[in-house]
Design a protein around this motif. Structure first.
Motif, PDB file in Angstrom:
ATOM      1  N   ALA A   1      48.776  80.595  67.933  1.00  0.00           N
ATOM      2  CA  ALA A   1      48.614  79.855  66.682  1.00  0.00           C
ATOM      3  C   ALA A   1      49.076  78.410  66.816  1.00  0.00           C
ATOM      4  O   ALA A   1      48.763  77.574  65.958  1.00  0.00           O
ATOM      5  N   LEU A   2      49.809  78.102  67.888  1.00  0.00           N
ATOM      6  CA  LEU A   2      50.255  76.733  68.123  1.00  0.00           C
ATOM      7  C   LEU A   2      49.166  75.847  68.722  1.00  0.00           C
ATOM      8  O   LEU A   2      49.369  74.640  68.863  1.00  0.00           O
ATOM      9  N   MET A   3      48.033  76.426  69.102  1.00  0.00           N
ATOM     10  CA  MET A   3      46.984  75.660  69.765  1.00  0.00           C
ATOM     11  C   MET A   3      46.536  74.434  68.959  1.00  0.00           C
ATOM     12  O   MET A   3      46.472  73.318  69.504  1.00  0.00           O
ATOM     13  N   PRO A   4      46.202  74.564  67.649  1.00  0.00           N
ATOM     14  CA  PRO A   4      45.778  73.371  66.902  1.00  0.00           C
ATOM     15  C   PRO A   4      46.846  72.284  66.880  1.00  0.00           C
ATOM     16  O   PRO A   4      46.526  71.095  66.933  1.00  0.00           O
ATOM     17  N   TYR A   5      48.109  72.704  66.806  1.00  0.00           N
ATOM     18  CA  TYR A   5      49.204  71.729  66.848  1.00  0.00           C
ATOM     19  C   TYR A   5      49.203  70.979  68.176  1.00  0.00           C
ATOM     20  O   TYR A   5      49.328  69.744  68.208  1.00  0.00           O
ATOM     21  N   SER A   6      49.060  71.699  69.276  1.00  0.00           N
ATOM     22  CA  SER A   6      49.044  71.056  70.591  1.00  0.00           C
ATOM     23  C   SER A   6      47.853  70.118  70.744  1.00  0.00           C
ATOM     24  O   SER A   6      47.969  69.047  71.346  1.00  0.00           O
TER      25      SER A   6
ATOM     26  N   LEU B   1      60.533  72.524  59.878  1.00  0.00           N
ATOM     27  CA  LEU B   1      60.893  71.110  59.781  1.00  0.00           C
ATOM     28  C   LEU B   1      60.196  70.295  60.860  1.00  0.00           C
ATOM     29  O   LEU B   1      59.728  69.173  60.601  1.00  0.00           O
ATOM     30  N   GLY B   2      60.111  70.852  62.067  1.00  0.00           N
ATOM     31  CA  GLY B   2      59.432  70.154  63.150  1.00  0.00           C
ATOM     32  C   GLY B   2      57.965  69.906  62.840  1.00  0.00           C
ATOM     33  O   GLY B   2      57.438  68.809  63.062  1.00  0.00           O
ATOM     34  N   PHE B   3      57.292  70.932  62.310  1.00  0.00           N
ATOM     35  CA  PHE B   3      55.886  70.776  61.954  1.00  0.00           C
ATOM     36  C   PHE B   3      55.704  69.723  60.865  1.00  0.00           C
ATOM     37  O   PHE B   3      54.844  68.840  60.977  1.00  0.00           O
ATOM     38  N   LEU B   4      56.500  69.819  59.812  1.00  0.00           N
ATOM     39  CA  LEU B   4      56.348  68.902  58.687  1.00  0.00           C
ATOM     40  C   LEU B   4      56.680  67.464  59.081  1.00  0.00           C
ATOM     41  O   LEU B   4      55.973  66.525  58.698  1.00  0.00           O
TER      42      LEU B   4
ATOM     43  N   LEU C   1      50.758  61.003  60.152  1.00  0.00           N
ATOM     44  CA  LEU C   1      50.003  60.456  59.022  1.00  0.00           C
ATOM     45  C   LEU C   1      50.377  59.005  58.743  1.00  0.00           C
ATOM     46  O   LEU C   1      49.495  58.168  58.505  1.00  0.00           O
ATOM     47  N   VAL C   2      51.668  58.683  58.766  1.00  0.00           N
ATOM     48  CA  VAL C   2      52.053  57.301  58.462  1.00  0.00           C
ATOM     49  C   VAL C   2      51.667  56.349  59.593  1.00  0.00           C
ATOM     50  O   VAL C   2      51.550  55.135  59.365  1.00  0.00           O
ATOM     51  N   LEU C   3      51.435  56.877  60.807  1.00  0.00           N
ATOM     52  CA  LEU C   3      50.924  56.027  61.874  1.00  0.00           C
ATOM     53  C   LEU C   3      49.581  55.410  61.496  1.00  0.00           C
ATOM     54  O   LEU C   3      49.237  54.312  61.950  1.00  0.00           O
ATOM     55  N   ALA C   4      48.839  56.130  60.664  1.00  0.00           N
ATOM     56  CA  ALA C   4      47.538  55.622  60.228  1.00  0.00           C
ATOM     57  C   ALA C   4      47.675  54.400  59.329  1.00  0.00           C
ATOM     58  O   ALA C   4      46.688  53.685  59.109  1.00  0.00           O
ATOM     59  N   HIS C   5      48.881  54.162  58.820  1.00  0.00           N
ATOM     60  CA  HIS C   5      49.095  53.044  57.898  1.00  0.00           C
ATOM     61  C   HIS C   5      50.139  52.061  58.409  1.00  0.00           C
ATOM     62  O   HIS C   5      50.594  51.205  57.651  1.00  0.00           O
ATOM     63  N   ALA C   6      50.516  52.179  59.688  1.00  0.00           N
ATOM     64  CA  ALA C   6      51.535  51.282  60.246  1.00  0.00           C
ATOM     65  C   ALA C   6      50.968  49.869  60.343  1.00  0.00           C
ATOM     66  O   ALA C   6      49.953  49.647  61.001  1.00  0.00           O
ATOM     67  N   PRO C   7      51.636  48.868  59.702  1.00  0.00           N
ATOM     68  CA  PRO C   7      51.075  47.513  59.674  1.00  0.00           C
ATOM     69  C   PRO C   7      51.476  46.638  60.859  1.00  0.00           C
ATOM     70  O   PRO C   7      50.951  45.540  61.011  1.00  0.00           O
TER      71      PRO C   7
ATOM     72  N   ILE D   1      41.687  58.960  63.143  1.00  0.00           N
ATOM     73  CA  ILE D   1      42.081  60.039  64.048  1.00  0.00           C
ATOM     74  C   ILE D   1      43.526  60.443  63.778  1.00  0.00           C
ATOM     75  O   ILE D   1      43.858  61.633  63.756  1.00  0.00           O
ATOM     76  N   PHE D   2      44.397  59.450  63.568  1.00  0.00           N
ATOM     77  CA  PHE D   2      45.786  59.764  63.218  1.00  0.00           C
ATOM     78  C   PHE D   2      45.837  60.620  61.955  1.00  0.00           C
ATOM     79  O   PHE D   2      46.564  61.623  61.894  1.00  0.00           O
ATOM     80  N   ALA D   3      45.094  60.204  60.935  1.00  0.00           N
ATOM     81  CA  ALA D   3      45.097  60.945  59.673  1.00  0.00           C
ATOM     82  C   ALA D   3      44.590  62.365  59.879  1.00  0.00           C
ATOM     83  O   ALA D   3      45.176  63.334  59.359  1.00  0.00           O
ATOM     84  N   ASN D   4      43.519  62.516  60.631  1.00  0.00           N
ATOM     85  CA  ASN D   4      42.952  63.841  60.901  1.00  0.00           C
ATOM     86  C   ASN D   4      43.965  64.734  61.617  1.00  0.00           C
ATOM     87  O   ASN D   4      44.156  65.899  61.261  1.00  0.00           O
ATOM     88  N   HIS D   5      44.638  64.184  62.623  1.00  0.00           N
ATOM     89  CA  HIS D   5      45.596  64.977  63.388  1.00  0.00           C
ATOM     90  C   HIS D   5      46.839  65.307  62.567  1.00  0.00           C
ATOM     91  O   HIS D   5      47.435  66.371  62.729  1.00  0.00           O
ATOM     92  N   GLY D   6      47.233  64.390  61.698  1.00  0.00           N
ATOM     93  CA  GLY D   6      48.373  64.671  60.834  1.00  0.00           C
ATOM     94  C   GLY D   6      48.083  65.816  59.883  1.00  0.00           C
ATOM     95  O   GLY D   6      48.908  66.722  59.713  1.00  0.00           O
ATOM     96  N   PHE D   7      46.899  65.799  59.270  1.00  0.00           N
ATOM     97  CA  PHE D   7      46.519  66.890  58.367  1.00  0.00           C
ATOM     98  C   PHE D   7      46.338  68.199  59.125  1.00  0.00           C
ATOM     99  O   PHE D   7      46.656  69.274  58.609  1.00  0.00           O
ATOM    100  N   THR D   8      45.827  68.121  60.360  1.00  0.00           N
ATOM    101  CA  THR D   8      45.681  69.329  61.175  1.00  0.00           C
ATOM    102  C   THR D   8      47.035  69.968  61.430  1.00  0.00           C
ATOM    103  O   THR D   8      47.207  71.190  61.297  1.00  0.00           O
ATOM    104  N   THR D   9      48.015  69.154  61.815  1.00  0.00           N
ATOM    105  CA  THR D   9      49.366  69.667  62.066  1.00  0.00           C
ATOM    106  C   THR D   9      49.945  70.316  60.821  1.00  0.00           C
ATOM    107  O   THR D   9      50.530  71.400  60.877  1.00  0.00           O
ATOM    108  N   HIS D  10      49.778  69.671  59.672  1.00  0.00           N
ATOM    109  CA  HIS D  10      50.310  70.213  58.424  1.00  0.00           C
ATOM    110  C   HIS D  10      49.586  71.491  58.019  1.00  0.00           C
ATOM    111  O   HIS D  10      50.214  72.492  57.650  1.00  0.00           O
ATOM    112  N   ASN D  11      48.266  71.492  58.108  1.00  0.00           N
ATOM    113  CA  ASN D  11      47.485  72.619  57.595  1.00  0.00           C
ATOM    114  C   ASN D  11      47.641  73.888  58.419  1.00  0.00           C
ATOM    115  O   ASN D  11      47.450  74.991  57.902  1.00  0.00           O
TER     116      ASN D  11
END
Length: 200
Positions: free
Chosen positions: A13-18, A77-80, A87-93, A164-174
Protein backbone atom coordinates in the motif's frame (compact mmCIF):
# COMPACT_ATOMS: atom_id res chain seq x y z
CA UNK A 1 -5.64 -14.58 5.23
CA UNK A 2 -2.19 -15.53 6.38
CA UNK A 3 -0.56 -12.80 8.51
CA UNK A 4 2.43 -12.64 6.18
CA UNK A 5 0.08 -12.03 3.23
CA UNK A 6 -1.57 -9.17 5.11
CA UNK A 7 1.85 -7.74 5.90
CA UNK A 8 2.82 -7.81 2.22
CA UNK A 9 -0.47 -6.09 1.30
CA UNK A 10 0.17 -3.42 3.90
CA UNK A 11 3.70 -2.76 2.66
CA UNK A 12 2.46 -2.76 -0.95
CA UNK A 13 0.00 0.00 0.00
CA UNK A 14 3.05 2.27 0.27
CA UNK A 15 3.65 2.07 -3.49
CA UNK A 16 1.70 5.26 -4.42
CA UNK A 17 3.57 7.13 -1.69
CA UNK A 18 6.92 5.97 -3.06
CA UNK A 19 5.87 6.95 -6.58
CA UNK A 20 4.97 10.44 -5.35
CA UNK A 21 8.11 10.99 -3.26
CA UNK A 22 10.61 9.32 -5.60
CA UNK A 23 11.08 12.13 -8.14
CA UNK A 24 11.16 15.03 -5.67
CA UNK A 25 14.87 15.76 -5.95
CA UNK A 26 14.68 15.73 -9.76
CA UNK A 27 11.61 17.97 -9.77
CA UNK A 28 13.26 20.36 -7.32
CA UNK A 29 16.28 20.58 -9.60
CA UNK A 30 14.09 21.30 -12.62
CA UNK A 31 12.09 23.91 -10.72
CA UNK A 32 15.15 25.77 -9.49
CA UNK A 33 17.25 25.52 -12.63
CA UNK A 34 14.59 26.00 -15.28
CA UNK A 35 11.76 28.00 -13.76
CA UNK A 36 13.40 30.08 -11.02
CA UNK A 37 16.55 31.05 -12.88
CA UNK A 38 18.76 29.40 -10.29
CA UNK A 39 22.07 27.74 -10.96
CA UNK A 40 23.97 24.70 -9.71
CA UNK A 41 24.82 26.41 -6.43
CA UNK A 42 21.13 26.98 -5.66
CA UNK A 43 20.35 23.37 -6.51
CA UNK A 44 23.22 22.24 -4.28
CA UNK A 45 21.90 24.29 -1.36
CA UNK A 46 18.44 22.76 -1.73
CA UNK A 47 19.80 19.22 -1.98
CA UNK A 48 22.05 19.82 1.04
CA UNK A 49 19.07 21.07 3.05
CA UNK A 50 17.15 17.91 2.19
CA UNK A 51 20.11 15.71 3.08
CA UNK A 52 20.61 17.50 6.39
CA UNK A 53 16.96 16.95 7.27
CA UNK A 54 17.35 13.28 6.37
CA UNK A 55 20.27 12.99 8.78
CA UNK A 56 18.49 14.69 11.66
CA UNK A 57 15.15 12.95 11.11
CA UNK A 58 16.01 9.43 12.38
CA UNK A 59 17.27 10.93 15.64
CA UNK A 60 14.08 12.94 16.03
CA UNK A 61 11.59 10.24 15.09
CA UNK A 62 13.40 7.14 16.31
CA UNK A 63 15.33 8.62 19.20
CA UNK A 64 12.58 10.65 20.84
CA UNK A 65 9.07 10.51 19.43
CA UNK A 66 8.71 6.75 18.90
CA UNK A 67 9.41 6.27 22.60
CA UNK A 68 6.46 8.50 23.45
CA UNK A 69 3.92 7.84 20.70
CA UNK A 70 2.76 4.81 18.75
CA UNK A 71 4.31 3.99 15.40
CA UNK A 72 0.91 4.37 13.76
CA UNK A 73 0.71 7.99 14.91
CA UNK A 74 4.23 8.72 13.67
CA UNK A 75 3.42 7.02 10.36
CA UNK A 76 0.28 9.15 9.99
CA UNK A 77 2.18 12.31 10.89
CA UNK A 78 4.86 11.42 8.35
CA UNK A 79 2.29 11.01 5.58
CA UNK A 80 0.46 14.23 6.41
CA UNK A 81 3.62 16.29 6.81
CA UNK A 82 5.09 14.99 3.57
CA UNK A 83 1.86 15.70 1.68
CA UNK A 84 1.60 19.21 3.14
CA UNK A 85 5.11 20.29 2.19
CA UNK A 86 4.92 18.76 -1.29
CA UNK A 87 1.73 20.75 -1.81
CA UNK A 88 3.26 24.02 -0.61
CA UNK A 89 6.22 23.43 -2.95
CA UNK A 90 3.74 24.15 -5.72
CA UNK A 91 3.37 27.68 -4.33
CA UNK A 92 6.95 28.42 -3.21
CA UNK A 93 7.78 31.94 -4.49
CA UNK A 94 11.57 31.82 -4.03
CA UNK A 95 14.54 29.46 -4.07
CA UNK A 96 15.12 29.66 -0.26
CA UNK A 97 11.50 28.64 0.32
CA UNK A 98 11.84 25.78 -2.13
CA UNK A 99 14.88 24.56 -0.16
CA UNK A 100 13.00 24.96 3.14
CA UNK A 101 9.92 23.08 1.97
CA UNK A 102 12.02 20.34 0.39
CA UNK A 103 13.94 19.89 3.65
CA UNK A 104 10.64 19.77 5.55
CA UNK A 105 9.20 17.14 3.23
CA UNK A 106 12.40 15.10 3.66
CA UNK A 107 12.04 15.39 7.44
CA UNK A 108 8.50 14.03 7.42
CA UNK A 109 9.11 11.39 4.78
CA UNK A 110 11.80 9.99 7.07
CA UNK A 111 9.08 9.51 9.68
CA UNK A 112 7.37 7.10 7.29
CA UNK A 113 10.54 5.05 6.84
CA UNK A 114 11.47 5.02 10.52
CA UNK A 115 7.98 4.06 11.72
CA UNK A 116 7.64 1.38 9.06
CA UNK A 117 10.96 -0.16 10.08
CA UNK A 118 9.98 -0.02 13.76
CA UNK A 119 6.66 -1.73 13.07
CA UNK A 120 8.34 -4.47 11.06
CA UNK A 121 10.90 -5.09 13.80
CA UNK A 122 8.16 -5.40 16.42
CA UNK A 123 5.73 -7.44 14.37
CA UNK A 124 7.91 -9.79 12.34
CA UNK A 125 9.40 -12.94 13.77
CA UNK A 126 13.14 -13.44 13.54
CA UNK A 127 12.76 -15.70 10.52
CA UNK A 128 10.41 -13.26 8.75
CA UNK A 129 12.22 -9.99 9.48
CA UNK A 130 14.66 -10.22 6.57
CA UNK A 131 11.83 -11.15 4.23
CA UNK A 132 9.73 -8.22 5.42
CA UNK A 133 12.59 -5.78 4.95
CA UNK A 134 13.24 -7.17 1.49
CA UNK A 135 9.62 -6.59 0.49
CA UNK A 136 9.68 -3.07 1.96
CA UNK A 137 12.89 -2.16 0.11
CA UNK A 138 11.60 -3.68 -3.13
CA UNK A 139 8.31 -1.76 -2.98
CA UNK A 140 10.08 1.50 -2.09
CA UNK A 141 12.71 1.13 -4.81
CA UNK A 142 10.14 0.18 -7.44
CA UNK A 143 7.99 3.16 -6.48
CA UNK A 144 10.94 5.54 -6.66
CA UNK A 145 11.88 4.13 -10.07
CA UNK A 146 8.36 4.45 -11.46
CA UNK A 147 7.93 7.91 -9.95
CA UNK A 148 11.25 9.15 -11.24
CA UNK A 149 10.71 7.90 -14.77
CA UNK A 150 7.04 8.82 -15.14
CA UNK A 151 6.96 12.10 -13.21
CA UNK A 152 10.35 13.57 -14.08
CA UNK A 153 10.77 12.27 -17.61
CA UNK A 154 7.18 12.13 -18.90
CA UNK A 155 4.91 14.42 -16.89
CA UNK A 156 7.39 17.31 -16.91
CA UNK A 157 7.31 17.30 -20.71
CA UNK A 158 3.69 18.49 -20.78
CA UNK A 159 2.86 19.56 -17.21
CA UNK A 160 4.06 22.48 -15.17
CA UNK A 161 6.31 21.48 -12.27
CA UNK A 162 3.91 23.17 -9.85
CA UNK A 163 1.08 20.99 -11.11
CA UNK A 164 3.19 17.87 -10.62
CA UNK A 165 3.97 18.92 -7.05
CA UNK A 166 0.27 19.45 -6.38
CA UNK A 167 -0.63 16.09 -7.92
CA UNK A 168 1.99 14.24 -5.87
CA UNK A 169 0.99 16.02 -2.68
CA UNK A 170 -2.65 15.00 -3.11
CA UNK A 171 -1.56 11.46 -4.00
CA UNK A 172 0.42 11.18 -0.76
CA UNK A 173 -2.51 12.49 1.27
CA UNK A 174 -5.20 10.44 -0.46
CA UNK A 175 -3.41 7.12 -0.06
CA UNK A 176 -2.78 7.64 3.65
CA UNK A 177 -6.13 6.03 4.47
CA UNK A 178 -5.20 2.94 2.45
CA UNK A 179 -2.03 2.37 4.47
CA UNK A 180 -3.79 2.96 7.78
CA UNK A 181 -6.80 0.83 6.78
CA UNK A 182 -4.52 -2.04 5.80
CA UNK A 183 -2.79 -1.70 9.15
CA UNK A 184 -5.90 -1.41 11.30
CA UNK A 185 -8.17 -3.94 9.59
CA UNK A 186 -6.93 -6.69 11.87
CA UNK A 187 -3.26 -6.15 11.08
CA UNK A 188 -2.35 -4.35 14.29
CA UNK A 189 -3.09 -6.01 17.58
CA UNK A 190 -5.12 -4.01 20.03
CA UNK A 191 -2.22 -3.58 22.40
CA UNK A 192 -0.69 -0.46 23.84
CA UNK A 193 0.88 0.84 20.63
CA UNK A 194 -1.26 -0.96 18.02
CA UNK A 195 1.93 -1.75 16.15
CA UNK A 196 1.92 -5.54 15.85
CA UNK A 197 0.38 -7.67 13.16
CA UNK A 198 -2.55 -9.77 14.26
CA UNK A 199 -1.82 -13.42 14.17
CA UNK A 200 1.96 -13.16 14.59
Amino acid sequence: MDPSDREVRWIAALMPYSVAVGPLSTLITLEIASLRGGGPIDVGYAMSAGSAAGIIAPLLWGGFLLDRYSSRRILTLGFLGTALFILVLAHAPSIPQIALYYASSSLFSSAVGVSMSFILVKSSGKLKLNESYSVLNFISSLGYLIGGDVSAAVLSSFMDIKDIFANHGFTTHNFLHLVIDEGTAGHWRGGKDHDEWAGN
